[in-house]
Motif scaffolding. Structure first.
Motif, mmCIF file in Angstrom:
data_model
loop_
_atom_site.group_PDB
_atom_site.id
_atom_site.type_symbol
_atom_site.label_atom_id
_atom_site.label_comp_id
_atom_site.label_asym_id
_atom_site.label_seq_id
_atom_site.Cartn_x
_atom_site.Cartn_y
_atom_site.Cartn_z
ATOM 1 N N GLN A 1 -7.549 1.514 3.860
ATOM 2 C CA GLN A 1 -6.088 1.211 3.424
ATOM 3 C C GLN A 1 -5.211 2.339 4.249
ATOM 4 O O GLN A 1 -4.091 1.819 4.766
ATOM 5 N N LEU B 1 -5.593 6.266 -2.204
ATOM 6 C CA LEU B 1 -6.055 5.042 -1.149
ATOM 7 C C LEU B 1 -7.335 5.529 -0.507
ATOM 8 O O LEU B 1 -7.647 6.560 -0.172
ATOM 9 N N GLU B 2 -7.867 4.198 -0.133
ATOM 10 C CA GLU B 2 -9.314 4.372 0.655
ATOM 11 C C GLU B 2 -9.007 4.494 1.913
ATOM 12 O O GLU B 2 -7.914 4.298 2.481
ATOM 13 N N LYS C 1 1.901 1.996 -3.368
ATOM 14 C CA LYS C 1 0.965 2.612 -4.310
ATOM 15 C C LYS C 1 0.794 4.172 -4.135
ATOM 16 O O LYS C 1 0.482 4.878 -4.784
ATOM 17 N N GLN C 2 0.906 4.207 -2.719
ATOM 18 C CA GLN C 2 0.927 5.705 -2.382
ATOM 19 C C GLN C 2 1.841 6.685 -2.717
ATOM 20 O O GLN C 2 1.739 7.685 -3.075
ATOM 21 N N GLU D 1 -1.284 6.910 -6.309
ATOM 22 C CA GLU D 1 -2.635 6.272 -6.255
ATOM 23 C C GLU D 1 -3.358 6.865 -4.811
ATOM 24 O O GLU D 1 -2.705 6.934 -3.890
ATOM 25 N N LEU E 1 0.688 -1.147 0.086
ATOM 26 C CA LEU E 1 0.123 -0.040 -0.060
ATOM 27 C C LEU E 1 0.964 1.178 -0.073
ATOM 28 O O LEU E 1 0.489 2.284 -0.603
#
Length: 621
Positions: free
Chosen positions: A600, A596-597, A589-590, A594, A586
């Motif tokens: 996440q 994140l929810e 991705k950050q 991206e 995660l």
């Protein structure tokens, strides 16, 4: 310090920014719909169209300079020094048999208020004539794109009409586009696409010597080509593209970048180290370097000198837009369009040091102010029909001004020379936000805090949100069962058939399902037997060790696997390590930008707790 900006809604207006933030009172607001509005390159004039006329407004006197009585003008453009106004009207066929069209392109001399030249051009795309920097010459292409005509404008003020071309250039094959360079010594760059096995070509000629090209480059995979001169007119970037990829590896087709120089007559293909499309190219105002954003996302941003040698590369990030400030000190690198709208500002004169990053989401227009201190971003229609408005940022990342519009079609700064403004110093104070910007930031912060406090739950359809916590029966079958007090055997995704009032149909187990169920039962029974046997063996071994200890035998370590069964601590450690791996994924991705929810982000925030529990269980890296 005060700037004007062009606000192009249904009715264009000019707005004084930075100090006043108010409409220019002397500007006459048009009463009818406007199709085109533009400043002259020197900022002296502002022209806009009306259904029956074209209005030219003087920014020096703040008065209407003249009104040109022409109907159905769809597009306008000024010459480099604002001497001429070029207009494109809606074409009308005069004689269908002979194919004669009306002369819908007109050049208007602002000084003597007279149309000095007109001709026919059915297509609005590429209709604008191209002037040299001193306006002594202008060029226009022919309808069949087989010839370029040059007209002498040095004595245009003393003649009624310019009727004949001074000279012409006819290439061997039909061209697709051409461009005249800036500077006092003009050059002509012309692009010819590939055809019948012959390669595409970009050639540069010194006007009016068309016998021998100063520089020329042949290449394949080119259906279109964007020609971009540097500010001095000494080097040209040719961005060639083709709509389809011959290797079928890319949806975007193929793009290649070529550099052609006048001094030394050099040409080369720019080697880019990452595969993928070229998103944006930009020359520095100094004319000594250029920047390229290219490659599949996250893209690469690289800087090259005027000879095509690599100077510097920025970190790989999802970006697709690059803009130099007017003096070349700062560089804006952003991700607009289908990206999040993150804007990075770099200091070119301080070894590409990053100054700041900020978010400007849904941006469709972005430009530097003439003094290089402010950045204008806007959301315009028809790209986006909602949230239309403009924002003015200081290069430090602070939002200075915000204004919302129902429909905003175009926006731009009033042009000015960078030499007219003082140089930027480090001790220069950062202006504070205007009232509209403060109100916008407060609303944004309030919305963010309220969304963070709102608990995230499972999605429920609108008809099931206001009522009991349990979802209500929605299908006819479920409602019938509820009314008859019968248990439901409804399975999502499987259509059930039942007779109202009859006993519910029990779904029959398939052979594969029965076989898998028996396998699971056998495996579970075997695991229980093995666990019982291992426990008994461990108990017997412990009893034997207490009665007759043997010094040469090794004692089992704490937390070790005994009899093939993992301890509770080891199972917990493996579970925690699995969560750590998910957290690392995660965080990657950050880092790539991206979104994140909330769930996440909460997982990432628990990393310290997980590592503390691992330490308590005796695990170490």
């Amino acid at each position: 310090m005060s700037f004007d900006t062009q606000i192009f809604c249904r009715q264009p207006r000019t707005v004084g920014l930075i100090n006043k933030y108010s409409d220019v009172e002397s500007f006459p607001k048009p009463a009818a719909e406007c199709r085109s509005a533009v400043y002259s390159a020197n900022g002296k004039y502002f022209g806009y169209t009306q259904p029956t006329e074209v209005v030219v407004f003087s920014t020096e006197t703040n008065k209407v300079l003249l009104k040109i009585e022409l109907s159905d003008v769809f597009d306008i453009a000024f010459s480099p020094n604002g001497t001429y106004l070029c207009m494109w009207r809606k074409p009308v066929m005069l004689n269908k048999e002979s194919g004669v069209w009306s002369k819908n392109v007109k050049i208007f001399n602002i000084a003597n208020a007279r149309i000095i030249m007109e001709w026919s051009n059915k297509h609005q795309n590429g209709w604008k004539p191209q002037f040299t920097q001193d306006e002594n010459l202008f060029a226009k292409g022919t309808f069949n794109q087989k010839e370029i005509e040059f007209f002498d404008m040095s004595n245009a003020a003393n003649v009624e009409q310019v009727t004949s071309a001074a000279f012409r250039y006819k290439p061997e094959l039909p061209y697709q586009s051409f461009s005249i360079s800036p500077g006092l010594n003009p050059y002509l760059a012309i692009f010819t696409p590939e055809k019948s096995g012959k390669p595409a070509n970009v050639s540069i000629y010194n006007i009016p010597n068309f016998n021998q090209a100063v520089c020329s480059k042949n290449f394949f995979k080119a259906e279109q080509c964007q020609l971009k001169w540097n500010s001095l007119g000494t080097a040209l970037l040719a961005l060639a593209s083709i709509d389809h990829d011959t290797t079928n590896q890319s949806y975007y087709g193929e793009t290649n970048l070529y550099l052609l120089g006048i001094a030394g007559s050099y040409n080369s293909r720019i080697d880019l180290k990452k595969e993928g499309p070229i998103h944006d190219i930009c020359w520095s105002p100094t004319a000594r370097e250029f920047a390229v954003i290219y490659g599949y996302m996250p893209s690469e941003t690289s800087f090259f000198d005027a000879r095509g040698n690599l100077i510097h590369s920025l970190p790989t990030l999802p970006r697709n837009t690059i803009l130099y400030s007017p003096h070349g000190k700062y560089i804006l690198v952003a991700g607009f369009g289908n990206l999040q709208g993150t804007v990075d500002i770099y200091d070119r004169q301080d070894k590409f040091r990053k100054v700041v990053s900020f978010e400007a989401s849904n941006t469709s227009v972005c430009s530097w102010s003439p003094d290089g201190r402010y950045i204008l971003t806007a959301t315009t229609s028809p790209r986006l029909r909602v949230d239309n408005g403009l924002k003015v940022w200081h290069f430090s990342g602070r939002l200075i001004y915000y204004r919302e519009y129902t429909e905003l079609f175009a926006v731009g700064w009033k042009p000015a020379k960078v030499e007219d403004f003082p140089a930027i110093s480090k001790s220069e104070p950062i202006p504070g936000p205007e009232a509209s910007a403060r109100e916008y930031l407060e609303k944004k912060q309030s919305a963010a805090s309220s969304s963070a406090k709102k608990p995230a739950g499972a999605y429920r359809p609108p008809h099931a949100r206001n009522g009991d916590s349990a979802p209500k029966a929605t299908s006819l079958y479920q409602r019938e069962l509820a009314s008859s007090n019968q248990p439901s055997t409804f399975t999502p995704g499987i259509r059930q058939r039942a007779v109202p009032g009859a006993a519910p149909v029990v779904a029959k187990e398939s052979k594969t399902a029965a076989k898998n169920r028996k396998k699971r039962e056998t495996q579970k029974k075997k695991e229980e037997e093995d666990e019982a046997a291992a426990t008994a063996a461990a108990t017997a071994a412990a009893t034997s060790a207490e009665s007759t200890p043997k010094p040469e035998e090794a004692q089992p370590e704490a937390g070790a696997v005994v009899g093939g069964v993992s301890s509770i601590e080891e199972k917990r450690i493996r579970s925690l390590l699995k969560k750590l791996r998910a957290i690392e994924s995660l965080k990657m991705k950050q880092a790539y930008g991206e979104t994140l929810e909330d769930t996440q982000i909460s997982k990432i925030n628990k990393e310290d707790e997980i590592r503390k529990e691992l330490d308590n269980l005796g695990w170490s890296e």
